[in-house]
Design a protein around this motif. Structure first.
Motif, PDB file in Angstrom:
ATOM      1  N   ALA A   1      -4.619  10.733  -1.800  1.00 15.10           N
ATOM      2  CA  ALA A   1      -5.277  11.742  -0.967  1.00 15.10           C
ATOM      3  C   ALA A   1      -6.737  11.918  -1.384  1.00 15.10           C
ATOM      4  N   GLU A   2      -6.996  11.922  -2.691  1.00 13.66           N
ATOM      5  CA  GLU A   2      -8.375  12.023  -3.188  1.00 13.66           C
ATOM      6  C   GLU A   2      -9.171  10.774  -2.809  1.00 13.66           C
ATOM      7  N   PHE A   3      -8.518   9.630  -2.901  1.00 11.40           N
ATOM      8  CA  PHE A   3      -9.176   8.365  -2.553  1.00 11.40           C
ATOM      9  C   PHE A   3      -9.591   8.365  -1.078  1.00 11.40           C
ATOM     10  N   ILE A   4      -8.716   8.860  -0.218  1.00 12.36           N
ATOM     11  CA  ILE A   4      -9.017   8.911   1.214  1.00 12.36           C
ATOM     12  C   ILE A   4     -10.159   9.883   1.483  1.00 12.36           C
ATOM     13  N   ASP A   5     -10.189  11.003   0.750  1.00 17.37           N
ATOM     14  CA  ASP A   5     -11.314  11.945   0.896  1.00 17.37           C
ATOM     15  C   ASP A   5     -12.635  11.268   0.571  1.00 17.37           C
ATOM     16  N   LYS A   6     -12.650  10.455  -0.488  1.00 13.56           N
ATOM     17  CA  LYS A   6     -13.877   9.752  -0.875  1.00 13.56           C
ATOM     18  C   LYS A   6     -14.265   8.725   0.188  1.00 13.56           C
ATOM     19  N   MET A   7     -13.273   8.009   0.714  1.00 12.72           N
ATOM     20  CA  MET A   7     -13.558   7.040   1.776  1.00 12.72           C
ATOM     21  C   MET A   7     -14.160   7.735   2.992  1.00 12.72           C
ATOM     22  N   ALA A   8     -13.573   8.875   3.360  1.00 12.65           N
ATOM     23  CA  ALA A   8     -14.028   9.584   4.559  1.00 12.65           C
ATOM     24  C   ALA A   8     -15.444  10.122   4.401  1.00 12.65           C
ATOM     25  N   SER A   9     -15.836  10.438   3.165  1.00 14.03           N
ATOM     26  CA  SER A   9     -17.180  10.993   2.936  1.00 14.03           C
ATOM     27  C   SER A   9     -18.224   9.931   2.606  1.00 14.03           C
ATOM     28  N   ASP A  10     -17.774   8.691   2.438  1.00 10.64           N
ATOM     29  CA  ASP A  10     -18.685   7.589   2.090  1.00 10.64           C
ATOM     30  C   ASP A  10     -19.243   6.976   3.373  1.00 10.64           C
ATOM     31  N   GLU A  11     -20.532   7.097   3.571  1.00 14.25           N
ATOM     32  CA  GLU A  11     -21.126   6.592   4.812  1.00 14.25           C
ATOM     33  C   GLU A  11     -21.096   5.076   4.892  1.00 14.25           C
ATOM     34  N   ASP A  12     -20.902   4.403   3.754  1.00  8.94           N
ATOM     35  CA  ASP A  12     -20.815   2.943   3.759  1.00  8.94           C
ATOM     36  C   ASP A  12     -19.390   2.446   4.005  1.00  8.94           C
TER      37      ASP A  12
ATOM     38  N   LEU B   1       0.829  -1.204   0.000  1.00 11.49           N
ATOM     39  CA  LEU B   1       0.000   0.000   0.000  1.00 11.49           C
ATOM     40  C   LEU B   1       0.866   1.258   0.000  1.00 11.49           C
ATOM     41  N   TYR B   2       1.883   1.249   0.831  1.00 16.04           N
ATOM     42  CA  TYR B   2       2.700   2.454   0.937  1.00 16.04           C
ATOM     43  C   TYR B   2       3.538   2.661  -0.324  1.00 16.04           C
ATOM     44  N   ALA B   3       4.049   1.588  -0.925  1.00 11.61           N
ATOM     45  CA  ALA B   3       4.827   1.728  -2.160  1.00 11.61           C
ATOM     46  C   ALA B   3       3.982   2.370  -3.252  1.00 11.61           C
ATOM     47  N   LEU B   4       2.724   1.939  -3.351  1.00 10.09           N
ATOM     48  CA  LEU B   4       1.817   2.530  -4.337  1.00 10.09           C
ATOM     49  C   LEU B   4       1.470   3.962  -3.959  1.00 10.09           C
ATOM     50  N   THR B   5       1.326   4.198  -2.655  1.00  8.37           N
ATOM     51  CA  THR B   5       1.028   5.549  -2.185  1.00  8.37           C
ATOM     52  C   THR B   5       2.148   6.514  -2.555  1.00  8.37           C
ATOM     53  N   GLN B   6       3.376   6.073  -2.414  1.00 12.43           N
ATOM     54  CA  GLN B   6       4.515   6.925  -2.727  1.00 12.43           C
ATOM     55  C   GLN B   6       4.506   7.376  -4.184  1.00 12.43           C
ATOM     56  N   GLN B   7       4.029   6.505  -5.067  1.00 12.03           N
ATOM     57  CA  GLN B   7       4.015   6.821  -6.497  1.00 12.03           C
ATOM     58  C   GLN B   7       2.798   7.652  -6.896  1.00 12.03           C
ATOM     59  N   HIS B   8       1.765   7.659  -6.044  1.00 15.21           N
ATOM     60  CA  HIS B   8       0.505   8.316  -6.414  1.00 15.21           C
ATOM     61  C   HIS B   8      -0.090   9.055  -5.210  1.00 15.21           C
ATOM     62  N   ARG B   9       0.687   9.891  -4.587  1.00 11.88           N
ATOM     63  CA  ARG B   9       0.254  10.498  -3.325  1.00 11.88           C
ATOM     64  C   ARG B   9      -0.971  11.394  -3.501  1.00 11.88           C
ATOM     65  N   SER B  10      -1.018  12.189  -4.560  1.00 14.44           N
ATOM     66  CA  SER B  10      -2.167  13.076  -4.740  1.00 14.44           C
ATOM     67  C   SER B  10      -3.442  12.281  -4.997  1.00 14.44           C
TER      68      SER B  10
ATOM     69  N   GLU C   1     -16.137   1.452   5.874  1.00 15.34           N
ATOM     70  CA  GLU C   1     -15.859   0.956   7.216  1.00 15.34           C
ATOM     71  C   GLU C   1     -14.790   1.835   7.871  1.00 15.34           C
ATOM     72  N   GLN C   2     -15.158   2.461   8.977  1.00 14.39           N
ATOM     73  CA  GLN C   2     -14.254   3.408   9.632  1.00 14.39           C
ATOM     74  C   GLN C   2     -12.920   2.776   9.989  1.00 14.39           C
ATOM     75  N   ILE C   3     -12.951   1.554  10.489  1.00 10.07           N
ATOM     76  CA  ILE C   3     -11.733   0.925  10.975  1.00 10.07           C
ATOM     77  C   ILE C   3     -10.748   0.663   9.837  1.00 10.07           C
ATOM     78  N   THR C   4     -11.273   0.423   8.610  1.00  8.80           N
ATOM     79  CA  THR C   4     -10.405   0.250   7.445  1.00  8.80           C
ATOM     80  C   THR C   4      -9.729   1.567   7.082  1.00  8.80           C
ATOM     81  N   LEU C   5     -10.506   2.645   7.103  1.00  8.04           N
ATOM     82  CA  LEU C   5      -9.942   3.973   6.829  1.00  8.04           C
ATOM     83  C   LEU C   5      -8.844   4.312   7.834  1.00  8.04           C
ATOM     84  N   LEU C   6      -9.098   4.041   9.108  1.00  8.47           N
ATOM     85  CA  LEU C   6      -8.105   4.347  10.137  1.00  8.47           C
ATOM     86  C   LEU C   6      -6.848   3.489   9.960  1.00  8.47           C
ATOM     87  N   GLY C   7      -7.032   2.228   9.565  1.00  5.91           N
ATOM     88  CA  GLY C   7      -5.881   1.364   9.318  1.00  5.91           C
ATOM     89  C   GLY C   7      -5.023   1.897   8.184  1.00  5.91           C
ATOM     90  N   LEU C   8      -5.659   2.333   7.097  1.00  5.18           N
ATOM     91  CA  LEU C   8      -4.928   2.900   5.966  1.00  5.18           C
ATOM     92  C   LEU C   8      -4.167   4.157   6.393  1.00  5.18           C
TER      93      LEU C   8
END
Length: 673
Positions: free
Chosen positions: A527-538, A515-524, A540-547
């Motif tokens: 960041a957009e993906f995490i914004d979508k996860m955080a705004s998606d009510e479906d 996950l981190y290796a891919l994150t390093q290559q595509h950080r922006s 799972e919070q614990i998965t977002l926190l783990g990421l």
């Protein structure tokens, strides 16, 4: 596609008080559950969601006997609820809540029956309840079909057909008790007898008219008032009922084929009728472990109605097969060529792939020469995109045995590629001189992958295949593999994220590093993906926190600090404490978050007890916030109100224990990470 994205693609939004919305929801549900894409990673991704601004109050359900029965699983009493109480807050799965709403409309009976038919067909096609989870505790359709059977006894046979032989007894034992529960509410009838005939799960049949002890004590409250009576005793006392049984059994086998336990000749049941008779003779009251093999040994000694059980089974089999005009099941076949798929013989992988490459691909001889020697790399430009599996089948190449063996109804050639190429991989890289990833032959394998990559239209390999090449065989690093065989990084990212989503308990280091290796290559983009996860009510919070924790940890290790770093730290600061509080509320008497389980509710405590609990929580919270430093005082206050689990496990006799951050909880390790 992430688990969250899969769920979004199969979400049914409905108005709980609108019959047309419920009818359309049933149609969508039938359509969704028949799609293979709706199932992956041991889950069914079909979900129900209330439409915005709709009325979810109990109202007419407040006195519903079916809701009363289902709430008993959560130790909730309807008398504690008010008309304006929301059904979504009653500790019932959204799927079950939807069906409860639909069952209030007699006009939807036919729609409900059609849905039950499709559910039983899907379950029988999969024949593994462990592949059909819709949550941590619920299997697709189980509670829905239970509710239907309680409402309409005549459809209990569809629930019976749904309870497949390969049922996950360890994690979902209630599935093999549900028919007994229905029978305990309705008592003996021809509807219940028909259900017995349509069930191919030996244990569920053995329990149906005998169950006295449920696996979990809390389920005992759900059992109806009808006392279990041996079905065999009914036949002995009322011979006409045995005639009805035979008639229903004939009807069943003319409409529904027998479903084997697994697709393995070692467990093939050549005489299903004997299994049905055994369920009548050797019943299971739930008080101990029921071993079908052990019970089968008693058949020759047991007495049926007027003959031995074995003789009765033989007579009944003859009568049913005479009626059908055919055997109930086909004769057992012995596979003679299993060696081709189950065992590896050195050299066969090379010969089989050579035959396919040279015979099925244009310029096949030149391509194979390149694979073996590395010469003439330009030939790769001549490799055309094609359907590899289709070519193997069309040409009836020997590789077809591997394809048939490993590619099942829910698999694909790409997902099973590592198993399909295993023999040639072993031929080229397994030797006595060193590791596979140090063998000179590995370069031949890489060139074969160069060819397969282009045959697949340069679309990239399946994430599971990549993990095998990188993690198991260590042929490449992730970055090396992706550089040689470019693909959609989002697929790899989602695969690594799904590895600790939902029911999966732990974050593995290799997945975190991926996950981190891919994150390093595509950080922006991340960041957009995490914004979508955080705004998606479906989501799972614990998965977002783990990421977020993974990114924060490795950023610190690599001395990286940017907008993404600040974003994940902000999410952790905002949500991690609340997640810990939620876990605390679930396993204690503290009221620090909304509880999802009534078991640890404080409604039965007096004011003095509640006051003490609140005072002790203040001590704990002050320590957590850093306002005080007295750890021992905080620990004492915390321990006092942890709820001890005293439930006895019928199999393992687990000792009483406390559940806070317990090692088998699917959130514990992720919270600790």
């Amino acid at each position: 596609m992430t688990m969250q994205a899969q769920t979004a693609a199969f979400t049914i939004t409905y108005d709980p008080k609108n019959i047309h919305s419920l009818s359309n929801g049933l149609k969508d549900y039938r359509q969704f559950i028949q799609q293979e894409q709706a199932f992956s990673d041991f889950h069914c991704h079909v979900r129900f969601k209330l439409a915005d601004n709709t009325d979810d109050s109990l109202a007419e359900l407040l006195h519903d006997p079916i809701l009363k029965t289902l709430l008993s699983f959560s130790d909730v009493s309807l008398t504690e609820l008010a008309q304006n109480h929301k059904l979504a807050d009653c500790y019932i799965e959204p799927e079950t809540a939807f069906f409860l709403r639909a069952l209030t409309h007699p006009e939807l009976e036919d729609e409900l029956k059609q849905t039950a038919v499709v559910l039983s067909q899907v379950s029988r096609r999969i024949n593994d309840s462990a592949e059909m989870w819709i949550s941590d505790t619920e299997v697709l359709g189980l509670s829905a079909l239970l509710a239907l059977a309680l409402k309409y006894p005549k459809y209990t046979y569809l629930l019976a057909a749904y309870i497949v032989p390969y049922w996950d007894t360890e994690h979902a034992p209630f599935g093999e008790e549900v028919l007994a529960l229905v029978a305990s509410h309705h008592g003996y009838s021809h509807d219940m007898l028909k259900a017995f005939c349509y069930c191919d799960n030996d244990i569920a049949r053995a329990k149906m008219f005998a169950l006295q002890h449920t696996t979990y004590d809390e389920h005992q409250a759900v059992v109806g008032d009808a006392k279990p009576k041996s079905l065999l005793d009914t036949f002995r006392q009322q011979p006409q009922e045995f005639e009805v049984f035979k008639k229903l059994l004939k009807q069943r086998f003319s409409e529904q084929d027998y479903l084997q336990y697994v697709d393995d000749e070692r467990y093939y049941n050549e005489d299903p009728i004997r299994s049905f008779v055994m369920s009548l003779v050797a019943t299971d009251d739930g008080s101990g472990c029921y071993d079908t093999d052990e019970q089968s040994l008693t058949m020759s000694e047991a007495w049926f109605i007027d003959s031995s059980a074995d003789d009765a089974a033989a007579d009944l089999k003859l009568e049913v097969e005479t009626y059908l005009g055919r055997p109930i099941v086909a004769p057992k076949t012995i596979e003679e060529d299993d060696d081709l798929t189950e065992h590896y013989y050195r050299g066969t992988g090379i010969s089989q792939w050579k035959a396919f490459i040279t015979g099925a691909l244009n310029h096949g001889t030149e391509i194979w020469d390149f694979i073996v020697s590395g010469d003439n790399e330009q030939i790769l430009e001549q490799v055309e995109a094609c359907d590899i599996e289709g070519l193997i089948r069309a040409g009836n190449y020997q590789l077809i045995d591997k394809v048939n063996y490993f590619v099942g109804s829910f698999d694909s050639f790409n997902s099973e590629l590592e198993k399909i190429i295993y023999d040639v991989l072993a031929d080229w890289t397994f030797d006595d001189d060193g590791e596979a990833n140090e063998s000179e032959g590995r370069f031949k394998l890489f060139r074969l992958l160069d060819v397969l990559y282009r045959c697949n239209g340069n679309k990239g390999f399946d994430p599971n295949f990549i993990e095998h090449m990188v993690t198991e065989y260590e042929f490449f690093s992730h970055s090396e593999f992706m550089a040689r065989y470019p693909g959609d990084w989002r697929i790899m990212f989602s695969h690594a994220l799904d590895s600790f989503s939902g029911y999966r308990s732990n974050i593995e280091r290799n997945e975190a590093e991926s996950l981190y290796a891919l994150t390093q290559q595509h950080r922006s983009e991340v960041a957009e993906f995490i914004d979508k996860m955080a705004s998606d009510e479906d989501c799972e919070q614990i998965t977002l926190l783990g990421l977020c924790a993974i990114i924060s940890y490795f950023d610190q290790q690599h001395v990286v600090s940017d907008e993404l770093t600040q974003k994940v730290l902000q999410i952790l600061n905002d949500q991690l404490v609340a997640a810990i509080y939620q876990q605390t509320a679930e396993t204690s008497l503290f009221q620090c978050a909304k509880k999802r389980r009534y078991r640890n509710d404080c409604s039965k405590l007096d004011e003095a007890q509640i006051s003490q609990i609140n005072q002790d929580w203040q001590v704990v919270e002050q320590y957590l916030k850093g306002d005080t430093q007295d750890f021992e005082l905080a620990l004492t206050a915390f321990e006092k109100h942890q709820v001890r689990c005293d439930e006895e496990d019928a199999l393992f006799r687990a000792l009483p224990h406390y559940e806070f951050l317990r090692d088998f909880d699917d959130k514990a390790q992720k919270l600790l990470v």
